[in-house]
Design a protein around this motif. Structure first.
Motif, mmCIF file in Angstrom:
data_model
loop_
_atom_site.group_PDB
_atom_site.id
_atom_site.type_symbol
_atom_site.label_atom_id
_atom_site.label_comp_id
_atom_site.label_asym_id
_atom_site.label_seq_id
_atom_site.Cartn_x
_atom_site.Cartn_y
_atom_site.Cartn_z
ATOM 1 N N LEU A 119 117.953 16.497 81.046
ATOM 2 C CA LEU A 119 117.595 15.946 82.412
ATOM 3 C C LEU A 119 118.543 14.846 82.631
ATOM 4 N N GLU A 120 118.374 13.862 81.772
ATOM 5 C CA GLU A 120 119.018 12.493 81.876
ATOM 6 C C GLU A 120 120.291 12.580 81.656
ATOM 7 N N PRO A 121 120.863 13.090 80.705
ATOM 8 C CA PRO A 121 122.245 13.529 80.418
ATOM 9 C C PRO A 121 123.018 13.892 81.812
ATOM 10 N N ILE A 122 122.465 14.968 82.685
ATOM 11 C CA ILE A 122 123.168 15.343 83.925
ATOM 12 C C ILE A 122 122.704 14.351 84.921
ATOM 13 N N GLY A 123 122.109 13.179 84.893
ATOM 14 C CA GLY A 123 122.106 12.486 86.022
ATOM 15 C C GLY A 123 120.707 12.558 86.695
ATOM 16 N N VAL A 124 119.567 13.135 86.240
ATOM 17 C CA VAL A 124 118.411 12.941 86.742
ATOM 18 C C VAL A 124 117.738 11.704 86.250
ATOM 19 N N ARG A 125 117.164 11.160 87.226
ATOM 20 C CA ARG A 125 116.337 9.876 86.724
ATOM 21 C C ARG A 125 114.946 10.251 86.309
ATOM 22 N N VAL A 126 114.504 9.981 85.320
ATOM 23 C CA VAL A 126 112.983 10.563 84.565
ATOM 24 C C VAL A 126 112.093 9.249 84.607
ATOM 25 N N ARG A 127 111.030 9.280 85.095
ATOM 26 C CA ARG A 127 109.949 8.170 85.029
ATOM 27 C C ARG A 127 108.789 9.121 84.564
ATOM 28 N N TYR A 128 107.733 8.174 83.965
ATOM 29 C CA TYR A 128 106.573 8.739 83.407
ATOM 30 C C TYR A 128 105.331 7.948 84.057
ATOM 31 N N ALA A 129 104.372 8.858 84.027
ATOM 32 C CA ALA A 129 102.918 8.033 84.211
ATOM 33 C C ALA A 129 101.683 8.767 83.662
ATOM 34 N N PRO A 130 100.740 8.126 83.125
ATOM 35 C CA PRO A 130 99.714 8.798 82.291
ATOM 36 C C PRO A 130 98.938 9.808 83.291
ATOM 37 N N THR A 131 98.501 10.648 82.847
ATOM 38 C CA THR A 131 97.667 11.566 83.884
ATOM 39 C C THR A 131 96.541 11.092 84.548
ATOM 40 N N ALA A 132 95.912 10.260 83.778
ATOM 41 C CA ALA A 132 94.595 9.585 84.575
ATOM 42 C C ALA A 132 95.251 8.405 85.600
ATOM 43 N N GLY A 133 96.240 8.147 85.373
ATOM 44 C CA GLY A 133 96.941 7.043 86.398
ATOM 45 C C GLY A 133 97.153 5.750 85.546
ATOM 46 N N PRO A 134 97.292 4.606 86.160
ATOM 47 C CA PRO A 134 98.042 4.581 87.441
ATOM 48 C C PRO A 134 99.152 5.155 87.709
ATOM 49 N N TYR A 135 99.695 5.438 88.964
ATOM 50 C CA TYR A 135 100.804 6.236 89.416
ATOM 51 C C TYR A 135 101.585 5.115 89.948
ATOM 52 N N PRO A 136 102.838 5.239 90.024
ATOM 53 C CA PRO A 136 103.801 4.086 90.744
ATOM 54 C C PRO A 136 103.912 4.704 92.207
ATOM 55 N N SER A 137 104.782 4.311 93.136
ATOM 56 C CA SER A 137 105.080 4.769 94.414
ATOM 57 C C SER A 137 105.800 6.096 94.241
ATOM 58 N N PHE A 138 105.909 6.952 95.098
ATOM 59 C CA PHE A 138 106.162 8.141 95.195
ATOM 60 C C PHE A 138 107.665 8.224 96.092
ATOM 61 N N GLU A 139 108.000 7.235 96.360
ATOM 62 C CA GLU A 139 109.255 7.046 97.234
ATOM 63 C C GLU A 139 110.251 7.159 96.517
ATOM 64 N N GLY A 140 111.226 8.236 96.902
ATOM 65 C CA GLY A 140 112.391 8.578 96.197
ATOM 66 C C GLY A 140 112.143 9.441 95.195
ATOM 67 N N VAL A 141 111.139 9.980 94.928
ATOM 68 C CA VAL A 141 110.901 10.996 93.930
ATOM 69 C C VAL A 141 110.966 12.454 94.488
ATOM 70 N N GLY A 153 95.428 15.276 75.135
ATOM 71 C CA GLY A 153 94.269 14.096 75.307
ATOM 72 C C GLY A 153 93.242 14.600 76.348
ATOM 73 N N LEU A 154 93.471 15.625 77.209
ATOM 74 C CA LEU A 154 92.482 16.164 77.904
ATOM 75 C C LEU A 154 91.950 15.163 79.178
ATOM 76 N N ASP A 155 92.908 14.408 79.585
ATOM 77 C CA ASP A 155 92.747 13.514 80.719
ATOM 78 C C ASP A 155 93.107 14.565 81.932
ATOM 79 N N VAL A 156 92.400 14.231 83.346
ATOM 80 C CA VAL A 156 92.477 14.953 84.399
ATOM 81 C C VAL A 156 93.076 14.155 85.411
ATOM 82 N N ALA A 157 94.113 14.978 86.228
ATOM 83 C CA ALA A 157 94.579 14.235 87.357
ATOM 84 C C ALA A 157 93.891 14.762 88.658
ATOM 85 N N ASP A 158 93.846 13.778 89.451
ATOM 86 C CA ASP A 158 93.529 14.384 90.992
ATOM 87 C C ASP A 158 94.382 15.003 91.644
ATOM 88 N N VAL A 159 94.663 16.426 91.636
ATOM 89 C CA VAL A 159 95.649 17.144 92.127
ATOM 90 C C VAL A 159 95.535 17.195 93.853
#
Length: 376
Positions: A119-141, A153-159
């Motif tokens: 993904l990164e070599p074709i120009g996609v910007r990749v960001r990461y966040a842990p499943t349990a958070g905190p999550y960054p702003s979703f603007e531009g995602v 690890g079995l953490d859970v995200a609030d879908v």
């Protein structure tokens, strides 16, 4: 929806009947696999006369499996050769140069590797966040990919909450449902746009095939994924599709025993001072439980814990009679593996244990004996 299924039918009933054709006297419940590359074409209309023109895009056995999984997930489904084929198809269909994708920092390691290598070599910007958070702003995602419960690890995200926030910023949301299965949770009902999963694991559950799928209620996304699959040829074989459909009928029964075993194994491990970091989202005092208990209909048969050192994990697996040293999870046989050896960012003694369908008392006795054998 397949024959005789009604909206109020339970999990076991839906698993047994999902994707089956209308009953015809003298015909089997589940027709055998159609093993074909070419099909006879109409001399005048060609492929327009039949849904089957060529085996790569067209196979009735695969379509029955897709109907069955779609029934359970609550959307339209496309099957792929593997779970990795499914998730990479999703990523490369949705993302283009200049897009941003937000991936789980603690999810399946092969997805992060694909992001870095492709993904990164074709120009996609990749960001990461842990499943349990905190999550960054979703603007531009462009795409938020969640894996919940996260592997290993079995953490859970609030879908529902994350989907609402992401949609508010204009992002698509996909959920990796491998660990939970569609009987554990239905992400499309929680607001996700897409579901992706490895059917290799608990969905088919017999450790004898590779399979992946994507499900969605968005016709445009489905069409784009279908074009990608036909172009790349990432389809499962007819026999694997038939095996998976056959195995799907017992999913409810298998998950019930695996989850019960996981609950018992968790209690055993928590009672041992020589075992640390025990995680299972079905345990009321687990950090994931508050969210998991509201969005999940049942808990998976996977438990994670830490034995301190790689050497102790080796001794534990050697001493165990009913715990196979193997990767993957969700099968009939209890298995365990040390995740650091595969590239996961875990401690050397971290173990992911997948509970099988053995008698609970036998499994607990074997785990106790194997752990006792590792204590100096």
């Amino acid at each position: 929806m397949s024959a005789d299924l009604r909206p109020g039918d339970g999990d076991g009933t839906r698993c047994v009947y999902a994707g089956l054709p209308e009953p015809v006297p003298g015909e089997p419940f589940l027709p055998g696999p159609v093993l074909a590359a070419p099909y006879h074409l109409d001399p005048w209309q060609g492929p327009a006369a039949s849904p089957n023109g060529y085996g790569r895009p067209d196979n009735p056995t695969r379509r029955r499996l897709e109907a069955a999984i779609g029934e359970l997930e609550g959307g339209d489904c496309l099957a792929f050769a593997t779970g990795q084929a499914a998730v990479t198809a999703l990523l490369l269909t949705v993302l283009h140069s200049g897009d941003t994708v937000l991936l789980p920092a603690d999810g399946y390691f092969a997805v992060r590797a694909f992001a870095a290598q492709t993904l990164e070599p074709i120009g996609v910007r990749v960001r990461y966040a842990p499943t349990a958070g905190p999550y960054p702003s979703f603007e531009g995602v462009r795409l938020l990919l969640l894996e919940t419960p996260a592997n290993p690890g079995l953490d859970v995200a609030d879908v529902a909450a994350l989907a609402a926030a992401a949609h508010g910023a204009g992002a698509l949301v996909a959920v990796d449902n491998t660990t939970a299965t569609p009987l554990g949770q239905r992400p499309l009902d929680l607001g996700a746009d897409l579901v992706v999963a490895s059917g290799t694991k608990a969905l088919s559950g017999h450790s004898d095939l590779l399979l992946g799928y994507v499900a969605t209620r968005d016709a445009d996304l489905l069409d784009a994924l279908r074009v990608w699959r036909a172009s790349t040829g990432a389809v499962p074989g007819a026999f694997d599709a038939w095996l998976a459909h056959r195995s799907l009928a017992t999913l409810d029964l298998r998950l019930a025993r695996q989850s019960a075993n996981a609950a018992a194994v968790t209690g055993l491990l928590l009672a041992r001072p020589d075992v640390q970091g025990v995680r299972w989202p079905g345990r009321p005092d687990d950090p994931a439980y508050p969210v998991a208990s509201t969005q999940m209909r049942r808990f998976p048969g996977i438990v994670s814990f830490d034995l301190g050192t790689a050497e102790r994990v080796g001794r534990f697996l050697t001493a165990a009679r009913l715990v196979a040293a193997a990767t993957s999870f969700g099968g009939l046989h209890t298995s365990a593996d040390r995740r650091a050896q595969w590239g996961d960012d875990t401690s050397p003694g971290f173990v992911r244990l997948s509970c099988g369908v053995e008698d609970t008392v036998d499994l607990l006795a074997d785990l106790t004996a194997a752990l006792d054998a590792t204590v100096d």
